[in-house]
Design a protein around this motif. Structure first.
Motif, PDB file in Angstrom:
ATOM      1  N   GLY A 223       0.818  -1.169   0.096  1.00  0.00           N
ATOM      2  CA  GLY A 223      -0.049   0.137   0.074  1.00  0.00           C
ATOM      3  C   GLY A 223       0.770   1.122   0.121  1.00  0.00           C
ATOM      4  O   GLY A 223       0.496   2.236  -0.824  1.00  0.00           O
ATOM      5  N   PHE A 224       1.814   1.383   0.944  1.00  0.00           N
ATOM      6  CA  PHE A 224       2.682   2.386   0.857  1.00  0.00           C
ATOM      7  C   PHE A 224       3.528   2.628  -0.429  1.00  0.00           C
ATOM      8  O   PHE A 224       3.621   3.768  -0.967  1.00  0.00           O
ATOM      9  N   SER A 225       4.080   1.451  -0.885  1.00  0.00           N
ATOM     10  CA  SER A 225       4.987   1.723  -2.110  1.00  0.00           C
ATOM     11  C   SER A 225       3.879   2.245  -3.395  1.00  0.00           C
ATOM     12  O   SER A 225       4.259   3.213  -4.053  1.00  0.00           O
ATOM     13  N   GLN A 226       2.914   1.686  -3.391  1.00  0.00           N
ATOM     14  CA  GLN A 226       1.727   2.164  -4.351  1.00  0.00           C
ATOM     15  C   GLN A 226       1.428   3.617  -4.376  1.00  0.00           C
ATOM     16  O   GLN A 226       1.283   4.290  -5.310  1.00  0.00           O
ATOM     17  N   PHE A 227       1.179   3.859  -3.046  1.00  0.00           N
ATOM     18  CA  PHE A 227       0.801   5.206  -2.565  1.00  0.00           C
ATOM     19  C   PHE A 227       2.013   6.275  -3.236  1.00  0.00           C
ATOM     20  O   PHE A 227       1.601   7.103  -3.913  1.00  0.00           O
ATOM     21  N   VAL A 228       2.962   5.940  -2.934  1.00  0.00           N
ATOM     22  CA  VAL A 228       4.351   6.797  -3.341  1.00  0.00           C
ATOM     23  C   VAL A 228       4.481   6.893  -4.617  1.00  0.00           C
ATOM     24  O   VAL A 228       4.796   8.074  -5.457  1.00  0.00           O
ATOM     25  N   SER A 229       4.194   5.673  -5.364  1.00  0.00           N
ATOM     26  CA  SER A 229       4.267   5.768  -6.870  1.00  0.00           C
ATOM     27  C   SER A 229       3.358   6.334  -7.642  1.00  0.00           C
ATOM     28  O   SER A 229       3.552   6.827  -8.619  1.00  0.00           O
ATOM     29  N   GLU A 230       2.111   6.544  -7.124  1.00  0.00           N
ATOM     30  CA  GLU A 230       0.886   6.980  -7.598  1.00  0.00           C
ATOM     31  C   GLU A 230       0.693   8.419  -7.669  1.00  0.00           C
ATOM     32  O   GLU A 230       0.540   9.411  -8.282  1.00  0.00           O
ATOM     33  N   VAL A 231       1.598   9.148  -6.323  1.00  0.00           N
ATOM     34  CA  VAL A 231       1.237  10.602  -6.094  1.00  0.00           C
ATOM     35  C   VAL A 231       1.888  11.445  -7.317  1.00  0.00           C
ATOM     36  O   VAL A 231       1.179  12.267  -7.493  1.00  0.00           O
ATOM     37  N   PRO A 232       3.025  11.381  -7.806  1.00  0.00           N
ATOM     38  CA  PRO A 232       3.613  12.077  -8.609  1.00  0.00           C
ATOM     39  C   PRO A 232       2.732  12.385 -10.005  1.00  0.00           C
ATOM     40  O   PRO A 232       2.712  13.529 -10.445  1.00  0.00           O
ATOM     41  N   SER A 233       2.149  11.334 -10.439  1.00  0.00           N
ATOM     42  CA  SER A 233       1.301  11.384 -11.449  1.00  0.00           C
ATOM     43  C   SER A 233      -0.191  11.754 -11.417  1.00  0.00           C
ATOM     44  O   SER A 233      -1.013  12.399 -12.206  1.00  0.00           O
ATOM     45  N   ARG A 234      -0.638  11.213 -10.278  1.00  0.00           N
ATOM     46  CA  ARG A 234      -2.047  11.389  -9.985  1.00  0.00           C
ATOM     47  C   ARG A 234      -2.638  12.570  -8.864  1.00  0.00           C
ATOM     48  O   ARG A 234      -3.587  13.191  -8.991  1.00  0.00           O
ATOM     49  N   GLY A 235      -1.520  12.916  -7.919  1.00  0.00           N
ATOM     50  CA  GLY A 235      -1.852  13.881  -7.005  1.00  0.00           C
ATOM     51  C   GLY A 235      -2.385  13.003  -5.589  1.00  0.00           C
ATOM     52  O   GLY A 235      -3.023  12.054  -5.875  1.00  0.00           O
ATOM     53  N   LEU A 236      -2.277  13.741  -4.614  1.00  0.00           N
ATOM     54  CA  LEU A 236      -3.010  13.312  -3.218  1.00  0.00           C
ATOM     55  C   LEU A 236      -4.535  13.370  -3.467  1.00  0.00           C
ATOM     56  O   LEU A 236      -5.029  12.274  -2.680  1.00  0.00           O
ATOM     57  N   ALA A 237      -5.181  13.865  -4.211  1.00  0.00           N
ATOM     58  CA  ALA A 237      -6.677  13.836  -3.906  1.00  0.00           C
ATOM     59  C   ALA A 237      -7.258  12.893  -5.184  1.00  0.00           C
ATOM     60  O   ALA A 237      -8.380  12.498  -5.118  1.00  0.00           O
ATOM     61  N   ASP A 238      -6.561  12.108  -5.781  1.00  0.00           N
ATOM     62  CA  ASP A 238      -6.995  11.066  -6.778  1.00  0.00           C
ATOM     63  C   ASP A 238      -7.651   9.943  -5.784  1.00  0.00           C
ATOM     64  O   ASP A 238      -7.022   9.629  -4.896  1.00  0.00           O
ATOM     65  N   PRO A 239      -8.646   9.462  -6.428  1.00  0.00           N
ATOM     66  CA  PRO A 239      -9.170   8.132  -5.705  1.00  0.00           C
ATOM     67  C   PRO A 239      -8.395   7.064  -5.522  1.00  0.00           C
ATOM     68  O   PRO A 239      -8.046   6.409  -4.336  1.00  0.00           O
ATOM     69  N   VAL A 240      -7.508   6.811  -6.655  1.00  0.00           N
ATOM     70  CA  VAL A 240      -6.575   5.605  -6.490  1.00  0.00           C
ATOM     71  C   VAL A 240      -5.623   5.952  -5.493  1.00  0.00           C
ATOM     72  O   VAL A 240      -5.228   4.897  -4.637  1.00  0.00           O
ATOM     73  N   THR A 241      -4.910   6.948  -5.396  1.00  0.00           N
ATOM     74  CA  THR A 241      -3.850   7.404  -4.659  1.00  0.00           C
ATOM     75  C   THR A 241      -4.519   7.397  -3.076  1.00  0.00           C
ATOM     76  O   THR A 241      -3.908   6.693  -2.083  1.00  0.00           O
TER      77      THR A 241
END
Length: 479
Positions: A223-241
């Motif tokens: 969960g943490f690894s995927q959160f970190v990898s998604e933040v740069p492209s999706r941003g903090l507010a994105d549902p996936v993040t």
């Protein structure tokens, strides 16, 4: 012939290896660790060729690296702790068996899903590093352990920073599958070396593997690894993040609850909360975040920026700013464990993190000067790739709880991948601006991370095994 297990009497100090058996053991562990390291460092130049051959985009095929590191964080942690139950030698053979199976699958893969499956299996090989340090701590004297930790850590740095060049050359000459053939040959040699020279290390038959705790902690790592990898492209507010962040938070809470209730936890909550444990994990996580972001990302992008940076091509950028750093670490690491054993492992860690902080500050001020940056990165190689990594790896073993020696090293190994990914995610937006202000901001973020790492090192306390030579009480690791 395999080395017989070292006999011990109840209540007696364990017999340590000596003479040629020490060199054979260290050599066997070096080959096993090298098989893991080549998986991490040879592949990147081959990704474009994989994409063409498998009819997929480069971005999708790049999962061969991200999945390898993610599975390594989870499976490496699990197998390291499992080695307390099944024995170090057997756990190493499990690790090497998974590596061999995964490598055969990658060599023969006819589709991307098969290739990615092979890379997940190969990720198990990350446990080779932590189990190697556990073997060394149980089979060698304190002095031998210090030197050997440095030697094995040096091998973990790869082929002197030339790994990417070699991987590219092999791909150009023989195709991307040939890179996996090279890895397969080293993995076979590593497996045979483990069979021949690693003893059946002493273990407690009463220990059980906490599979529930391992699963929950694995969920946190994913969960943490995927959160970190998604933040740069999706941003903090994105549902996936947000979903991945929720997975990490829920898993972290669940892990604490599980570990308080199971009879033999993966790592007891009081032990994890102690100042001998959590500062080691935080120090490595924060150091990796800061140093990897600055040296392997910010400076590399800056060096290839033709407008605001140095305008170098990719090959020259690596040759100038990555290879000398790796060579400096390779030359320094063998002495690092000896230094830590002499002055104390915690003191050595504080020396390394303090020096890394000073170098990071200098980079933040002077990174736009090409040759000053070149010199600072060599210094970073000495203190980070050399002194810090050897000391932190050894300390994770020496400070581990006595009833769960594989726990702290296993979680510590996972912190390397988590830290590197987090650092890049934090500085990515600033670096992508492509301005002097953006590069400086990214480097100051790295300074903030290394400052926090130094603070964690100051909080850290040594166990008796991690005290300087001559200061260890009776019953601690022998000199």
């Amino acid at each position: 012939m395999p080395i017989a297990p070292t006999p011990t009497l109840p209540g007696a100090a364990p017999t340590r290896l000596h003479g040629p058996r020490v060199a054979l053991l260290v050599g066997a562990l070096i080959v096993a660790v090298l098989a893991f390291q080549l998986n991490a460092s040879l592949l990147t130049p081959a990704i474009p060729a994989m994409a063409v051959d498998l009819h997929a985009s480069t971005g999708v095929v790049s999962q061969v690296q991200s999945l390898f590191f993610l599975s390594g964080s989870v499976l490496g942690m699990v197998v390291s702790r499992w080695s307390d139950t099944i024995g170090r030698r057997r756990a190493l053979l499990v690790t090497m068996g998974a590596l061999l199976a995964g490598t055969v699958l990658t060599v023969t893969a006819s589709s991307l899903p098969l290739l990615l499956t092979g890379r997940v299996l190969q990720g198990t090989s990350s446990a080779a590093m932590t189990i190697a340090f556990l073997v060394l701590s149980e089979e060698l004297t304190a002095k031998q352990f210090g030197v050997s930790v440095g030697v094995v850590t040096a091998v973990n740095g790869g082929l002197g920073g030339l790994d990417g060049y070699i991987g590219g050359a092999v791909t150009d000459a023989f195709g991307w599958r040939a890179v996996f053939v090279v890895i397969l040959v080293v993995a076979v040699l590593g497996t045979l070396s483990v069979i021949a020279f690693v003893p059946r290390v002493r273990r407690s038959a009463a220990r059980r593997m906490d599979w529930l705790g391992a699963s929950v902690l694995g969920a946190f790592l994913v969960g943490f690894s995927q959160f970190v990898s998604e933040v740069p492209s999706r941003g903090l507010a994105d549902p996936v993040t947000t979903i991945w962040l929720a997975v990490a938070v829920v898993a972290a809470v669940a892990f604490v609850l599980v570990e308080r209730r199971v009879e033999q936890p993966l790592i007891a909550v009081p032990a994890l909360r102690a100042r001998t444990a959590w500062p080691v994990l935080m120090c490595t996580f924060l150091t990796l975040s800061g140093v990897f972001a600055s040296t392997n990302f910010t400076v590399v992008v800056l060096s290839q920026d033709g407008r605001e940076g140095f305008g170098l091509n990719a090959a020259m950028s690596g040759l100038l700013f990555l290879t000398p750093t790796a060579i400096a670490g390779l030359l320094t690491a063998p002495a690092a464990g000896w230094i830590a054993q002499r002055i104390g492992w915690v003191r050595s860690l504080r020396l390394a993190t303090g020096a890394i902080l000073v170098i990071s500050i200098a980079l933040a001020f002077l990174a736009l000067d090409k040759w000053v940056t070149f010199g600072l990165l060599i210094a970073m190689g000495v203190f980070y790739l050399g002194l810090y990594q050897a000391t932190a790896n050894g300390l994770s073993v020496l400070n581990a709880p006595a009833d769960a020696p594989g726990s702290l090293p296993g979680i510590h190994g996972a912190c390397f991948g988590l830290g590197a990914g987090t650092g890049v995610a934090l500085v990515g937006p600033a670096v992508s601006a492509g301005t002097p202000e953006g590069y400086h901001l990214a480097l100051w973020v790295s300074v903030a991370l290394t400052t926090a790492a130094f603070a964690a090192a100051l909080v850290l306390r040594p166990t008796p095994n991690a005290l300087p030579a001559g200061a260890r009480p009776e019953g601690a690791m022998t000199a």
